[in-house]
Design a protein around this motif. Structure first.
Motif, PDB file in Angstrom:
ATOM      1  N   PHE A 278      -4.851  25.291  26.524  1.00  0.00           N
ATOM      2  CA  PHE A 278      -5.686  23.819  26.920  1.00  0.00           C
ATOM      3  C   PHE A 278      -6.664  23.732  26.009  1.00  0.00           C
TER       4      PHE A 278
ATOM      5  N   ILE B 134      -9.241  20.877  34.171  1.00  0.00           N
ATOM      6  CA  ILE B 134      -9.416  22.349  34.846  1.00  0.00           C
ATOM      7  C   ILE B 134     -10.810  22.429  35.576  1.00  0.00           C
ATOM      8  N   LEU B 135     -11.794  22.052  35.283  1.00  0.00           N
ATOM      9  CA  LEU B 135     -13.128  22.081  35.927  1.00  0.00           C
ATOM     10  C   LEU B 135     -12.939  21.309  37.266  1.00  0.00           C
TER      11      LEU B 135
ATOM     12  N   TYR C  78      -2.859  27.528  34.956  1.00  0.00           N
ATOM     13  CA  TYR C  78      -3.649  26.716  35.693  1.00  0.00           C
ATOM     14  C   TYR C  78      -3.611  27.288  37.308  1.00  0.00           C
TER      15      TYR C  78
ATOM     16  N   ASP D 229      -7.483  18.882  18.884  1.00  0.00           N
ATOM     17  CA  ASP D 229      -6.966  20.026  19.747  1.00  0.00           C
ATOM     18  C   ASP D 229      -7.321  21.111  19.052  1.00  0.00           C
TER      19      ASP D 229
ATOM     20  N   GLU E 224      -8.276  18.552  28.575  1.00  0.00           N
ATOM     21  CA  GLU E 224      -7.616  19.592  29.466  1.00  0.00           C
ATOM     22  C   GLU E 224      -8.604  20.285  30.116  1.00  0.00           C
ATOM     23  N   LYS E 225      -9.878  20.789  29.421  1.00  0.00           N
ATOM     24  CA  LYS E 225     -10.689  21.569  29.788  1.00  0.00           C
ATOM     25  C   LYS E 225     -11.494  20.812  31.117  1.00  0.00           C
TER      26      LYS E 225
ATOM     27  N   GLU F 105       1.725  27.051  30.901  1.00  0.00           N
ATOM     28  CA  GLU F 105       0.518  26.380  31.040  1.00  0.00           C
ATOM     29  C   GLU F 105       0.243  26.141  32.375  1.00  0.00           C
TER      30      GLU F 105
ATOM     31  N   ALA G  30     -10.490  18.947  25.107  1.00  0.00           N
ATOM     32  CA  ALA G  30     -11.648  18.769  25.776  1.00  0.00           C
ATOM     33  C   ALA G  30     -11.226  18.084  27.380  1.00  0.00           C
TER      34      ALA G  30
END
Length: 441
Positions: free
Chosen positions: A340, A349-350, A274, A335, A345-346, A270, A343
């Motif tokens: 990812f 990333i943003l 990323y 989940d 985790e998303k 992961e 929410a």
């Protein structure tokens, strides 16, 4: 420019995305203790760099030739990276920390000598463009190594297969940490191969004083340069501003991956994905900044980048399972499965995309900011001070994170210390002239 290509995988796969998080999550008993150990490692390296980088820069001006020094530090870095293969789960944490310190110090000293070559190789009008493109090349090199690790070497814990669905090459065992440990030898080999064009084709300055005399002259020149800073308040203010905000940048790059590893239990697979996402964005950010630097100036690029990094850091430390922005925005905790899947985790990333856009230009344009503000004959000593400004208090950010994390038992509260460093540097840089000093023809 190929020096950046050769050097960057160390920072990408060792410091930020693979080996650092592995040390935190696999070589220690719990996340908070691991983050503290990693922060102390960076602190020790930062103190060594801060004490010696200005001396190295002044020696570079006195000795003339840069390549022999780069070669010596390259040997130290390569041997330390090869030794990371021995850092198996259950092995000595102190040994792994020592090898990271050696590799980091050698890498930073090599950068001092390489950067000090730029004012003689590049015209002032092109420094921002070349610096950002070179930094972008570095991220491309780091991304290629990261993709190779994720696609060929690191197995998804759930499937036992890599991102392209194959069994890891060389029979690497993720349970033994081999998919993370292999990044040391890979980074060493990459550096050895791709640093060669710089040695073979880049013109070096002629030799100056012998080494012993160069050391004595370098120390004397450093003393003169430090006194001379009083007559160059713009450069002094720039160096102090960079000292503050670079602490935050270094901490964010070094601890962002480890924070995610502890928060979301991300493994090598992961973290690698990323890192690839961030590096793709970083390459685009550097290429765009190379044009903006020439059009608007280095200062504008650095200031805009600091705004992005501050917002990203606030977003990252305010996100956890089921929430972001310190709970002002609740998020579903379910989940969805797959990579990812939550929410949170998303959202993480943003926020990471903002980091990807800015963390290349904030460093590349700062390098050109200084190059436009000094005479080529002073390049070694001022880039030594530049390295000092990036490391003089670099132990404060990871140390602050470590102390707050240890005191509170919360990695989130520890990471919040980085915001203060970014804001302090940003505010001081706003009051710094550009160029930082008038350069005589």
């Amino acid at each position: 420019m190929l020096f950046d290509w050769a050097a960057q995988p160390f920072f990408t796969v060792i410091t930020t995305f693979i080996f650092g998080p592995y040390l935190v999550s696999r070589l220690t008993e719990d996340h908070a203790a691991g983050q503290a150990a990693w922060s102390y490692t960076l602190t020790i390296a930062g103190i060594a760099i801060a004490l010696l980088a200005p001396v190295m820069g002044s020696i570079a001006d006195a000795s003339g030739a840069r390549k022999p020094w780069i070669a010596a530090f390259a040997a130290v870095k390569i041997l330390a990276l090869l030794a990371l293969w021995q850092a198996a789960p259950g092995s000595s944490l102190v040994f792994a920390m020592a090898m990271i310190v050696l590799a980091t110090v050698a890498a930073e000293f090599s950068i001092v000598f390489n950067d000090s070559m730029m004012p003689r190789l590049v015209s002032p009008a092109d420094t921002g463009r070349i610096s950002n493109i070179a930094w972008g090349l570095g991220y491309l090199g780091g991304m290629i190594v990261l993709i190779a690790v994720v696609a060929l070497l690191a197995a998804n814990p759930e499937t036992g297969r890599t991102a392209i669905g194959i069994v890891p090459l060389f029979g690497l065992d993720a349970a033994a940490g081999e998919d993370a440990r292999i990044t040391g030898p890979i980074s060493a080999l990459w550096y050895l191969v791709f640093i060669l064009p710089m040695f073979l084709f880049t013109p070096d300055q002629g030799r100056g004083l012998p080494i012993k005399a160069a050391v004595r002259a370098g120390l004397a020149d450093l003393s003169v340069t430090l006194r001379d800073l009083r007559r160059k308040p713009g450069i002094l203010r720039f160096l102090i501003a960079r000292m503050l905000y670079q602490d935050g940048v270094n901490g964010l790059l070094a601890l962002g991956g480890t924070f995610a590893a502890g928060m979301f239990a991300w493994q090598t697979f992961e973290l690698g994905i990323y890192g690839i996402i961030l590096n793709v964005v970083a390459i685009g950010g550097c290429l765009y900044a190379s044009r903006m630097d020439r059009r608007l100036g280095s200062k504008t690029v650095v200031v805009a980048s600091l705004v992005c990094l501050t917002l990203a850091t606030i977003g990252i430390v305010s996100t956890g399972p089921g929430f972001t922005l310190f709970g002002l925005v609740p998020l579903p905790i379910e989940d969805s499965g797959g990579l990812f899947g939550t929410a949170a985790e998303k959202a993480y990333i943003l926020y990471g995309l903002l980091i990807g856009i800015a963390f290349g230009p904030v460093q590349a344009s700062a390098r050109s900011y200084l190059a436009r503000s000094i005479h080529p004959d002073e390049a070694g000593r001022y880039f030594g001070l530049y390295a000092l400004s990036g490391r003089a208090t670099s132990f404060l950010a990871p140390l602050s994170v470590a102390l707050v994390t240890t005191a509170t038992g919360s990695a989130r509260l520890g990471m919040m210390a980085l915001i203060a460093f970014l804001l302090a540097g940003f505010l001081l840089l706003l009051r710094t002239p550009y160029p930082a000093a008038k350069v005589d023809a």
